[in-house]
Scaffold this motif. Structure first.
Motif, PDB file in Angstrom:
ATOM      1  N   ILE A 139       0.502  -1.215  -0.027  1.00 63.37           N
ATOM      2  CA  ILE A 139      -0.057   0.529  -0.293  1.00 63.37           C
ATOM      3  C   ILE A 139       0.746   1.247  -0.345  1.00 63.37           C
ATOM      4  O   ILE A 139       0.996   2.127  -1.046  1.00 63.37           O
ATOM      5  N   PRO A 140       1.989   1.424   0.666  1.00 63.32           N
ATOM      6  CA  PRO A 140       2.552   2.903   0.834  1.00 63.32           C
ATOM      7  C   PRO A 140       3.626   2.218  -0.377  1.00 63.32           C
ATOM      8  O   PRO A 140       4.132   3.872  -0.536  1.00 63.32           O
ATOM      9  N   GLN A 141       4.194   1.779  -1.078  1.00 64.62           N
ATOM     10  CA  GLN A 141       4.339   1.836  -2.045  1.00 64.62           C
ATOM     11  C   GLN A 141       3.757   2.008  -3.321  1.00 64.62           C
ATOM     12  O   GLN A 141       4.737   2.053  -4.397  1.00 64.62           O
ATOM     13  N   ILE A 142       2.722   2.498  -3.304  1.00 65.74           N
ATOM     14  CA  ILE A 142       2.091   2.833  -4.753  1.00 65.74           C
ATOM     15  C   ILE A 142       2.032   4.657  -4.762  1.00 65.74           C
ATOM     16  O   ILE A 142       2.462   4.872  -6.303  1.00 65.74           O
ATOM     17  N   GLY A 143       2.846   4.575  -4.049  1.00 65.98           N
ATOM     18  CA  GLY A 143       3.119   6.316  -4.357  1.00 65.98           C
ATOM     19  C   GLY A 143       3.871   7.357  -3.189  1.00 65.98           C
ATOM     20  O   GLY A 143       3.854   6.450  -1.842  1.00 65.98           O
ATOM     21  N   SER A 144       4.489   8.055  -3.329  1.00 65.60           N
ATOM     22  CA  SER A 144       4.981   9.145  -2.298  1.00 65.60           C
ATOM     23  C   SER A 144       3.553   9.764  -1.250  1.00 65.60           C
ATOM     24  O   SER A 144       4.311  10.686  -0.199  1.00 65.60           O
ATOM     25  N   PHE A 145       2.584  10.172  -1.851  1.00 63.56           N
ATOM     26  CA  PHE A 145       1.388  10.595  -0.619  1.00 63.56           C
ATOM     27  C   PHE A 145       0.596   9.223   0.089  1.00 63.56           C
ATOM     28  O   PHE A 145       0.004   9.622   0.009  1.00 63.56           O
ATOM     29  N   ILE A 146       0.591   8.440  -0.305  1.00 56.57           N
ATOM     30  CA  ILE A 146       0.657   7.486   0.311  1.00 56.57           C
ATOM     31  C   ILE A 146       1.207   7.198   1.682  1.00 56.57           C
ATOM     32  O   ILE A 146       1.631   6.689   1.528  1.00 56.57           O
ATOM     33  N   SER A 147      -0.469   6.991   2.721  1.00 60.71           N
ATOM     34  CA  SER A 147       0.408   6.663   3.988  1.00 60.71           C
ATOM     35  C   SER A 147      -0.383   5.614   4.905  1.00 60.71           C
ATOM     36  O   SER A 147      -1.308   5.850   4.563  1.00 60.71           O
ATOM     37  N   ARG A 148      -0.020   4.833   5.830  1.00 56.28           N
ATOM     38  CA  ARG A 148      -1.344   5.011   6.452  1.00 56.28           C
ATOM     39  C   ARG A 148      -0.927   4.094   8.084  1.00 56.28           C
ATOM     40  O   ARG A 148       0.113   4.123   7.952  1.00 56.28           O
ATOM     41  N   VAL A 149      -2.134   4.027   8.453  1.00 55.95           N
ATOM     42  CA  VAL A 149      -2.099   3.837  10.193  1.00 55.95           C
ATOM     43  C   VAL A 149      -2.613   2.541  10.245  1.00 55.95           C
ATOM     44  O   VAL A 149      -2.269   2.067  12.169  1.00 55.95           O
ATOM     45  N   SER A 150      -2.423   1.752   9.685  1.00 58.69           N
ATOM     46  CA  SER A 150      -2.966   0.205   9.991  1.00 58.69           C
ATOM     47  C   SER A 150      -2.144  -0.400   9.151  1.00 58.69           C
ATOM     48  O   SER A 150      -1.444  -0.534   8.537  1.00 58.69           O
ATOM     49  N   ALA A 151      -1.328  -1.000  10.428  1.00 58.03           N
ATOM     50  CA  ALA A 151       0.280  -1.566  10.468  1.00 58.03           C
ATOM     51  C   ALA A 151      -0.077  -3.035   9.407  1.00 58.03           C
ATOM     52  O   ALA A 151      -1.266  -4.045   8.598  1.00 58.03           O
ATOM     53  N   SER A 152       0.543  -3.438   8.484  1.00 61.18           N
ATOM     54  CA  SER A 152       0.313  -4.056   7.149  1.00 61.18           C
ATOM     55  C   SER A 152       0.655  -5.812   8.109  1.00 61.18           C
ATOM     56  O   SER A 152       1.210  -6.104   9.339  1.00 61.18           O
ATOM     57  N   SER A 153      -0.184  -6.133   7.155  1.00 65.76           N
ATOM     58  CA  SER A 153      -0.586  -8.233   7.592  1.00 65.76           C
ATOM     59  C   SER A 153       0.749  -8.982   7.928  1.00 65.76           C
ATOM     60  O   SER A 153       0.631  -9.715   8.362  1.00 65.76           O
ATOM     61  N   ALA A 154       1.879  -8.417   7.747  1.00 66.18           N
ATOM     62  CA  ALA A 154       2.808  -8.890   7.196  1.00 66.18           C
ATOM     63  C   ALA A 154       3.878  -8.513   9.337  1.00 66.18           C
ATOM     64  O   ALA A 154       4.478  -9.734   9.186  1.00 66.18           O
ATOM     65  N   VAL A 155       2.463  -7.805   9.651  1.00 63.08           N
ATOM     66  CA  VAL A 155       3.902  -7.372  10.995  1.00 63.08           C
ATOM     67  C   VAL A 155       2.348  -8.466  11.913  1.00 63.08           C
ATOM     68  O   VAL A 155       3.062  -8.783  12.906  1.00 63.08           O
ATOM     69  N   ILE A 156       1.082  -8.083  11.762  1.00 60.48           N
ATOM     70  CA  ILE A 156       0.569  -8.710  12.881  1.00 60.48           C
ATOM     71  C   ILE A 156       0.458  -9.944  12.725  1.00 60.48           C
ATOM     72  O   ILE A 156      -0.331 -10.583  14.066  1.00 60.48           O
TER      73      ILE A 156
END
Length: 397
Positions: A139-156
């Motif tokens: 998701i964040p890798q879509i581009g420089s204007f994209i962020s998230r407060v929901s941690a990646s499934s890879a972490v959780i």
């Protein structure tokens, strides 16, 4: 966990500015001066209809509570919420609608599948996005204007596998079910399989389903022939809840681990008493001892007659908080009223990523890429009340 935030390289910032300049030529009204007479325009795209509305309802309440809590504490914000439905087209249309209306930032969409379609629109048009519930990889890798407060499934996701094996070290045979037509479920299922492999458990079967499936008898029968003692499910709330109910009705008595798509109390009316005992990793604990979380829990209980807030509401509250606090800091050192919208969007994104935030999720920050950096995660067991109509996510020690 230490926060290590590095400033964006000068070359990257320069390229971002060039991209914004090009995007501004093609986008509607991005060069117009920002008018704050009615507050800073911020948009949110939530799944308020379709099967995904079980998530959007939680998110909408979280944002409404954030509006109440932060009123007078941050600069005035005019929040406009649009229905993103449950598919990519509806979310993309809502993104375009809000961008054309001149919002400085977007919160959403609800589903990862939607984000892969809608986020590139915001990226092309230079509009900051804060995702409250998109956990799929990339998701964040879509581009420089994209962020998230929901941690990646890879972490959780691996945390719940670890908890299941700790509770029952005799588990040897795992079966995996996932909705193959959903980006989040497919991504999370791969992570679950890697987590199982890391524990020496190769799944005895991987069963593929569809989001709109209602009858899972064929997949369940095929899986139960192989006598699994752990079933891992990556699905959304409605299909996942029905799958759990049918698993139990067809005689499965072993452990069940589910993914983030079922991280909502709205599963209770679907699998009812059969929800009892499922394990799920969480990015939020209502028991977190912090001033902001205590305030959030109090607001939520007042609004719902005493219910415990779910993760989705906490993450939506957090997404609003991040945007509001970043805007307030930006306006403090560089007043934004009357400035070109394209410039405000660019500077807001930089301000957003550079900040640290004390939220109901705990202390969070962002990597330069827009990935959330979060300290605390949890694993919960669903405990249903007698009658099977309501329950709670009870945190494991």
């Amino acid at each position: 966990m230490q926060f290590r935030l590095r400033p964006l390289p000068r070359l990257l910032l320069g390229l971002s500015g060039l991209t914004l300049a090009l995007a501004g030529c093609a986008s509607t009204g991005s060069d117009k001066p920002l008018d704050l007479s009615q507050g800073v325009p911020v948009g949110a795209v939530l799944a308020l209809t379709s099967n995904a509305n079980v998530y959007g309802q939680d998110q909408q309440l979280g944002m409404q509570l954030a509006e109440r809590w932060f009123k007078g504490k941050v600069m005035p914000i005019r929040l406009r919420i649009e229905d993103g439905g449950g598919d990519e087209q509806a979310a993309s249309q809502a993104f375009n609608l809000l961008i054309d209306a001149g919002v400085v930032a977007l919160i959403g969409p609800t589903l990862s599948q939607q984000a892969f379609a809608a986020d590139p629109i915001a990226q092309r048009r230079g509009v900051p996005v804060v995702a409250p519930s998109n956990t799929a990889e990339g998701i964040p890798q879509i581009g420089s204007f994209i962020s998230r407060v929901s941690a990646s499934s890879a972490v959780i996701a691996p945390l719940s596998i670890k908890a299941a094996l700790k509770r029952d070290p005799s588990i040897r045979r795992a079966a995996v079910f996932f909705a193959q037509d959903d980006a989040y479920s497919s991504s999370e299922a791969a992570i679950f399989q890697s987590a199982l492999a890391a524990k020496g458990l190769k799944p005895v079967t991987v069963q593929r389903t569809q989001l709109n499936d209602q009858d899972f008898q064929n997949q369940i029968t095929a899986a139960l022939r192989l006598k699994p003692d752990l079933i891992v499910i990556s699905a959304q709330a409605v299909d996942g809840g029905n799958l759990i109910r049918q698993l139990r009705e067809l005689g499965y008595k072993g452990s069940i681990v589910v993914g983030n798509g079922m991280n909502t109390p709205n599963i209770y009316p679907i699998c009812q008493a059969y929800c009892d005992g499922i394990l799920i990793a969480q990015a939020y604990s209502p028991e977190l001892d912090s001033a902001i979380n205590k305030a959030f829990v109090t607001l939520y209980k007042e609004a719902t007659g005493g219910a415990i807030p779910p993760q989705l509401s906490a993450q939506a509250f957090t997404a609003y908080q991040v945007v509001a606090e970043a805007l307030t800091r930006l306006n403090r050192h560089t007043p934004i009223n009357g400035r070109p919208l394209i410039e405000v969007r660019q500077e807001l994104m930089q301000e957003l990523l550079s900040g640290r935030y004390d939220t109901p999720l705990g202390a969070i920050a962002f990597t330069p890429e827009g990935e959330v950096v979060q300290e605390r995660f949890h694993v919960a067991e669903v405990q249903m009340e007698p009658g099977g109509r309501s329950g709670r996510f009870a945190l494991l020690e």
